[in-house]
Write a protein that holds these residues in place. Sequence first.
Motif, short mmCIF file in Angstrom:
data_model
loop_
_atom_site.label_atom_id
_atom_site.label_comp_id
_atom_site.label_asym_id
_atom_site.label_seq_id
_atom_site.Cartn_x
_atom_site.Cartn_y
_atom_site.Cartn_z
N ASP A 1 0.74 -1.13 0.00
CA ASP A 1 -0.02 -0.15 0.04
C ASP A 1 0.73 1.13 -0.01
O ASP A 1 1.81 1.25 0.75
CB ASP A 1 -0.87 -0.14 1.15
CG ASP A 1 -1.96 1.22 1.47
OD1 ASP A 1 -1.65 2.04 0.68
OD2 ASP A 1 -2.63 1.04 2.40
N SER A 2 0.47 2.12 -0.91
CA SER A 2 1.35 3.38 -0.99
C SER A 2 1.36 4.17 0.30
O SER A 2 2.21 5.05 0.22
CB SER A 2 1.07 4.18 -2.17
OG SER A 2 -0.28 5.01 -1.88
N LYS A 3 0.40 3.88 1.21
CA LYS A 3 0.28 4.69 2.36
C LYS A 3 1.05 4.13 3.38
O LYS A 3 0.91 4.64 4.83
CB LYS A 3 -1.10 4.96 2.94
CG LYS A 3 -1.74 6.25 1.66
CD LYS A 3 -3.13 6.53 2.06
CE LYS A 3 -3.35 7.73 1.06
NZ LYS A 3 -4.98 7.74 0.88
N ASP B 1 4.09 3.10 5.67
CA ASP B 1 5.21 3.55 5.88
C ASP B 1 6.41 2.33 5.46
O ASP B 1 6.65 1.41 6.30
CB ASP B 1 5.57 3.86 7.24
CG ASP B 1 6.99 4.40 7.73
OD1 ASP B 1 7.80 4.59 6.86
OD2 ASP B 1 7.17 4.40 8.85
N LYS C 1 3.15 11.69 3.06
CA LYS C 1 2.47 10.71 2.50
C LYS C 1 1.87 9.43 3.18
O LYS C 1 0.67 8.89 3.21
CB LYS C 1 3.24 10.27 1.30
CG LYS C 1 2.27 9.46 0.26
CD LYS C 1 3.15 9.75 -1.22
CE LYS C 1 3.44 8.23 -1.63
NZ LYS C 1 4.05 8.17 -2.92
N VAL C 2 2.64 9.12 4.15
CA VAL C 2 2.75 7.75 5.11
C VAL C 2 2.34 8.11 6.41
O VAL C 2 2.48 6.98 7.21
CB VAL C 2 3.71 6.67 4.81
CG1 VAL C 2 4.20 6.28 3.39
CG2 VAL C 2 5.07 7.70 5.28
N ASP D 1 0.13 6.14 8.97
CA ASP D 1 0.46 4.89 9.21
C ASP D 1 1.76 4.82 10.00
O ASP D 1 2.03 4.12 11.32
CB ASP D 1 0.64 4.11 7.83
CG ASP D 1 1.19 2.82 8.15
OD1 ASP D 1 0.56 1.86 8.79
OD2 ASP D 1 2.69 2.65 7.94
N ARG E 1 -1.60 18.67 2.89
CA ARG E 1 -2.40 17.59 2.90
C ARG E 1 -3.48 17.72 3.96
O ARG E 1 -4.52 17.33 3.87
CB ARG E 1 -1.56 16.30 3.41
CG ARG E 1 -0.99 15.86 2.32
CD ARG E 1 -0.06 14.54 2.47
NE ARG E 1 0.68 14.17 1.31
CZ ARG E 1 0.28 13.34 0.53
NH1 ARG E 1 -0.84 12.48 0.87
NH2 ARG E 1 0.80 13.03 -0.71
#
Length: 246
Positions: free
Chosen positions: A4-6, A8, A29-30, A33, A100
């Motif tokens: 998953d791109s989210k 870490d 972005k992460v 997580d 974000r």
Amino acid sequence: MNQDSKHDQIYAQPLAAVADFRFDESVAKVFPDMINRSVPGYSTLVNLIGVLAVRYVQPGSRIYDLGCSLGASTLSMLHHLQGVECQFVAVDNSAAMIERARVLLPSNSAGTDVSLICADIQDVSIEDASVVVMNYTLQFLSLDERLAILQSIYQGLRPGGILILSEKIRLPEPEQDERFIELHHQFKKANGYSDLEISQKRSALERVLIPETIDTHSQRLLQAGFARVDTWYQCLNFVSLLAQKS
Ligand code: GEK
């Protein structure tokens, strides 16, 4: 492995040299997580910050979230304070985080203003506040900058107002400290981080995140003018203090 791109995975591969940790786009972005798997008790703490805000908010005042990242504490307070008229000011000096947060936070909800500011928290003037939250952010300021920001928060609070200060702490005795560091690493392992990820992240944070003891924090808060300081939350070596202005 989680693709998953989210998720870490910033320190999952061996690095030739580990650079100092920065809150850049790859981290933003992460971030949910990363913080949930790295900070024990984080989601309970964030929820309880909303509960504390209900107890201490003063109608018509400002509420500050200093080092807001994606705005989790602000969101929790907004949720708990529905119907209370107040102005939220959330500040972070990472453009990636603020961008974000802008998507995640409402700009206003039911008579409540939310201002998101990309700035150093040391450059923001604190005014007419009843609740100030500094959740795991003071630890990133150099030691000689810490008293001044607490003094500026104290000056900007209304009488009876509070600062919620959460920090990763150091235990006073080296042996105790090592034991809690080890338990924290155990927590991270249980959440899926490998030994390599844990050790590379530790190196990245070494010169950037400087933990102090609860006693040092309490003494500094009293020195800044706060009338009383209580430890109201602790999970391993992660602590939150409640400081009140009389
Ligand atoms: C949360 N409070 O989710 N000025 C402004 N922002 C700063 C500064 C500074 N001088 N130094 C660091 N930051 C959040 C979590 S994270 C904690 C806070 C962590 C910002 C930095 O960009 C980052 O977003 C945040 O403080 C620290 O409850 O990741 O360990």
